[in-house]
Motif scaffolding. Structure first.
Motif, PDB file in Angstrom:
ATOM      1  N   ARG A   4       0.847  -1.200   0.000  1.00  0.00           N
ATOM      2  CA  ARG A   4       0.000   0.000   0.000  1.00  0.00           C
ATOM      3  C   ARG A   4       0.881   1.248   0.000  1.00  0.00           C
ATOM      4  NH1 ARG A   4      -4.578   0.146   4.226  1.00  0.00           N
ATOM      5  NH2 ARG A   4      -5.349  -1.399   2.789  1.00  0.00           N
ATOM      6  N   ALA A   5       1.928   1.242   0.815  1.00  0.00           N
ATOM      7  CA  ALA A   5       2.842   2.385   0.848  1.00  0.00           C
ATOM      8  C   ALA A   5       3.480   2.590  -0.518  1.00  0.00           C
ATOM      9  CB  ALA A   5       3.915   2.180   1.922  1.00  0.00           C
ATOM     10  N   ALA A   6       3.899   1.510  -1.164  1.00  0.00           N
ATOM     11  CA  ALA A   6       4.506   1.624  -2.497  1.00  0.00           C
ATOM     12  C   ALA A   6       3.502   2.165  -3.501  1.00  0.00           C
ATOM     13  CB  ALA A   6       5.039   0.273  -2.954  1.00  0.00           C
ATOM     14  N   ARG A  13       9.259   4.202   2.678  1.00  0.00           N
ATOM     15  CA  ARG A  13       8.452   3.615   3.760  1.00  0.00           C
ATOM     16  C   ARG A  13       8.124   2.164   3.435  1.00  0.00           C
ATOM     17  NH1 ARG A  13       7.594   3.005   8.839  1.00  0.00           N
ATOM     18  NH2 ARG A  13       5.432   2.803   9.435  1.00  0.00           N
ATOM     19  N   ALA A  14       7.816   1.888   2.189  1.00  0.00           N
ATOM     20  CA  ALA A  14       7.519   0.511   1.780  1.00  0.00           C
ATOM     21  C   ALA A  14       8.727  -0.390   2.033  1.00  0.00           C
ATOM     22  CB  ALA A  14       7.126   0.467   0.306  1.00  0.00           C
ATOM     23  N   GLY A  15       9.917   0.104   1.719  1.00  0.00           N
ATOM     24  CA  GLY A  15      11.136  -0.662   1.975  1.00  0.00           C
ATOM     25  C   GLY A  15      11.350  -0.907   3.452  1.00  0.00           C
ATOM     26  N   GLU A  16      11.094   0.112   4.262  1.00  0.00           N
ATOM     27  CA  GLU A  16      11.242  -0.029   5.721  1.00  0.00           C
ATOM     28  C   GLU A  16      10.279  -1.074   6.275  1.00  0.00           C
ATOM     29  OE1 GLU A  16      10.504   3.919   7.129  1.00  0.00           O
ATOM     30  OE2 GLU A  16      12.455   4.675   6.443  1.00  0.00           O
ATOM     31  N   LEU A  17       9.045  -1.019   5.835  1.00  0.00           N
ATOM     32  CA  LEU A  17       8.047  -1.989   6.323  1.00  0.00           C
ATOM     33  C   LEU A  17       8.401  -3.410   5.888  1.00  0.00           C
ATOM     34  CD1 LEU A  17       4.812   0.093   5.679  1.00  0.00           C
ATOM     35  CD2 LEU A  17       5.743  -0.567   7.912  1.00  0.00           C
ATOM     36  N   THR A  18       8.865  -3.546   4.666  1.00  0.00           N
ATOM     37  CA  THR A  18       9.241  -4.871   4.179  1.00  0.00           C
ATOM     38  C   THR A  18      10.457  -5.398   4.927  1.00  0.00           C
ATOM     39  OG1 THR A  18       8.373  -4.263   2.007  1.00  0.00           O
ATOM     40  CG2 THR A  18       9.718  -6.235   2.105  1.00  0.00           C
ATOM     41  N   ASP A  19      11.423  -4.529   5.199  1.00  0.00           N
ATOM     42  CA  ASP A  19      12.596  -4.944   5.978  1.00  0.00           C
ATOM     43  C   ASP A  19      12.189  -5.380   7.383  1.00  0.00           C
ATOM     44  OD1 ASP A  19      14.249  -4.435   3.841  1.00  0.00           O
ATOM     45  OD2 ASP A  19      14.946  -2.486   4.608  1.00  0.00           O
ATOM     46  N   ARG A  20      11.250  -4.655   7.982  1.00  0.00           N
ATOM     47  CA  ARG A  20      10.769  -5.029   9.317  1.00  0.00           C
ATOM     48  C   ARG A  20      10.093  -6.401   9.268  1.00  0.00           C
ATOM     49  NH1 ARG A  20       6.687  -1.220  12.316  1.00  0.00           N
ATOM     50  NH2 ARG A  20       8.402   0.236  12.112  1.00  0.00           N
ATOM     51  N   ALA A  21       9.273  -6.611   8.245  1.00  0.00           N
ATOM     52  CA  ALA A  21       8.603  -7.912   8.094  1.00  0.00           C
ATOM     53  C   ALA A  21       9.629  -9.021   7.882  1.00  0.00           C
ATOM     54  CB  ALA A  21       7.617  -7.863   6.932  1.00  0.00           C
ATOM     55  N   ALA A  22      10.693  -8.731   7.132  1.00  0.00           N
ATOM     56  CA  ALA A  22      11.738  -9.739   6.894  1.00  0.00           C
ATOM     57  C   ALA A  22      12.398 -10.148   8.199  1.00  0.00           C
ATOM     58  CB  ALA A  22      12.769  -9.203   5.914  1.00  0.00           C
ATOM     59  N   GLY A  23      12.634  -9.177   9.082  1.00  0.00           N
ATOM     60  CA  GLY A  23      13.230  -9.491  10.379  1.00  0.00           C
ATOM     61  C   GLY A  23      12.338 -10.389  11.210  1.00  0.00           C
ATOM     62  N   GLY A  40       5.806 -15.616   6.298  1.00  0.00           N
ATOM     63  CA  GLY A  40       7.140 -16.159   6.460  1.00  0.00           C
ATOM     64  C   GLY A  40       8.067 -15.544   5.435  1.00  0.00           C
ATOM     65  N   PRO A  41       9.279 -16.071   5.333  1.00  0.00           N
ATOM     66  CA  PRO A  41      10.264 -15.499   4.414  1.00  0.00           C
ATOM     67  C   PRO A  41       9.798 -15.422   2.956  1.00  0.00           C
ATOM     68  CG  PRO A  41      11.326 -17.003   5.937  1.00  0.00           C
ATOM     69  CD  PRO A  41       9.849 -17.145   6.152  1.00  0.00           C
ATOM     70  N   VAL A  42       9.074 -16.427   2.485  1.00  0.00           N
ATOM     71  CA  VAL A  42       8.623 -16.393   1.091  1.00  0.00           C
ATOM     72  C   VAL A  42       7.578 -15.290   0.894  1.00  0.00           C
ATOM     73  CG1 VAL A  42       7.390 -17.680  -0.705  1.00  0.00           C
ATOM     74  CG2 VAL A  42       9.221 -18.773   0.581  1.00  0.00           C
ATOM     75  N   ALA A  43       6.672 -15.141   1.832  1.00  0.00           N
ATOM     76  CA  ALA A  43       5.671 -14.075   1.725  1.00  0.00           C
ATOM     77  C   ALA A  43       6.342 -12.699   1.709  1.00  0.00           C
ATOM     78  CB  ALA A  43       4.672 -14.169   2.876  1.00  0.00           C
ATOM     79  N   VAL A  44       7.398 -12.537   2.480  1.00  0.00           N
ATOM     80  CA  VAL A  44       8.127 -11.265   2.488  1.00  0.00           C
ATOM     81  C   VAL A  44       8.805 -11.045   1.135  1.00  0.00           C
ATOM     82  CG1 VAL A  44      10.037  -9.971   3.531  1.00  0.00           C
ATOM     83  CG2 VAL A  44       8.433 -11.245   4.977  1.00  0.00           C
ATOM     84  N   GLU A  45       9.374 -12.091   0.572  1.00  0.00           N
ATOM     85  CA  GLU A  45      10.003 -11.949  -0.750  1.00  0.00           C
ATOM     86  C   GLU A  45       8.969 -11.596  -1.816  1.00  0.00           C
ATOM     87  OE1 GLU A  45      13.203 -11.698  -1.844  1.00  0.00           O
ATOM     88  OE2 GLU A  45      13.471 -11.527   0.312  1.00  0.00           O
ATOM     89  N   LEU A  46       7.772 -12.182  -1.729  1.00  0.00           N
ATOM     90  CA  LEU A  46       6.713 -11.813  -2.661  1.00  0.00           C
ATOM     91  C   LEU A  46       6.388 -10.330  -2.519  1.00  0.00           C
ATOM     92  CD1 LEU A  46       4.199 -14.803  -2.378  1.00  0.00           C
ATOM     93  CD2 LEU A  46       6.025 -14.471  -4.044  1.00  0.00           C
ATOM     94  N   ALA A  47       6.351  -9.847  -1.281  1.00  0.00           N
ATOM     95  CA  ALA A  47       6.087  -8.425  -1.048  1.00  0.00           C
ATOM     96  C   ALA A  47       7.183  -7.563  -1.660  1.00  0.00           C
ATOM     97  CB  ALA A  47       5.957  -8.153   0.451  1.00  0.00           C
ATOM     98  N   ARG A  48       8.430  -8.013  -1.561  1.00  0.00           N
ATOM     99  CA  ARG A  48       9.535  -7.251  -2.165  1.00  0.00           C
ATOM    100  C   ARG A  48       9.367  -7.157  -3.683  1.00  0.00           C
ATOM    101  NH1 ARG A  48      13.356  -6.051   1.550  1.00  0.00           N
ATOM    102  NH2 ARG A  48      13.788  -7.511   3.236  1.00  0.00           N
ATOM    103  N   VAL A  49       8.923  -8.238  -4.302  1.00  0.00           N
ATOM    104  CA  VAL A  49       8.672  -8.228  -5.750  1.00  0.00           C
ATOM    105  C   VAL A  49       7.593  -7.204  -6.084  1.00  0.00           C
ATOM    106  CG1 VAL A  49       7.776  -9.582  -7.700  1.00  0.00           C
ATOM    107  CG2 VAL A  49       9.394 -10.625  -6.092  1.00  0.00           C
ATOM    108  N   LEU A  50       6.496  -7.255  -5.340  1.00  0.00           N
ATOM    109  CA  LEU A  50       5.376  -6.362  -5.626  1.00  0.00           C
ATOM    110  C   LEU A  50       5.722  -4.902  -5.361  1.00  0.00           C
ATOM    111  CD1 LEU A  50       2.503  -8.606  -4.265  1.00  0.00           C
ATOM    112  CD2 LEU A  50       3.289  -8.329  -6.631  1.00  0.00           C
TER     113      LEU A  50
END
Length: 151
Positions: A4-6, A13-23, A40-50
């Motif tokens: 949503r931020a992206a 902000r989108a990068g920060e939220l995704t990094d937090r989720a990755a942690g 989990g890690p795969v869901a976070v990677e999907l978010a990074r793609v999007l």
């Protein structure tokens, strides 16, 4: 939230939220997902793609995409998540002008979760865009007919 931020142009902000989720996802290694959250890690990677696709970096999105769909956790995600994600991946392929792979992503999404392709407005738009190609890539003409875009 990061997507949503992206979508609102808040890429940092989108990068920060995704990094937090990755942690958080990294701390769940070995977690049984007893609540069926699919986080989990795969869901976070999907978010990074999007997020990369939302900020217009289709090349980065597709580089990450080719890696994430080969990961072990990809097949464990619910069909609806995988189908919706593949529709979004098709959009990124269209951004770089690869109609053939965009078509393949749409056909794969339809085989995994037909409702994500046949009922989602974005998917219908993408199908129409890909179907305009002459000749239309394999499988897309059938999808266009199924969703009522052609007869």
């Amino acid at each position: 939230m990061s997507r949503r931020a992206a979508g609102c142009g808040e890429h940092r902000r989108a990068g920060e939220l995704t990094d937090r989720a990755a942690g958080i996802a990294a701390s769940l290694r070995g977690y049984d997902d007893m609540h069926r959250s699919s986080f989990g890690p795969v869901a976070v990677e999907l978010a990074r793609v999007l997020v990369a696709a939302q900020r217009g970096d289709a090349v980065e999105a597709l580089r990450r995409h080719s890696t994430v769909v080969r990961r072990e956790g990809w097949r464990r995600l619910p069909a609806e998540h995988r189908g919706a994600y593949l529709v979004d991946a098709a959009r990124a392929y269209l951004q770089v002008g690869d109609l053939r792979v965009a078509a393949r992503a749409l056909v794969d999404a339809d085989s995994i979760a037909p409702a994500e392709v046949r009922c989602r407005p974005l998917a219908r738009t993408l199908i129409a865009d890909v179907a305009r190609a002459q000749p239309a890539p394999a499988g897309v003409a059938r999808l266009a007919t199924l969703v009522g875009l052609t007869r």
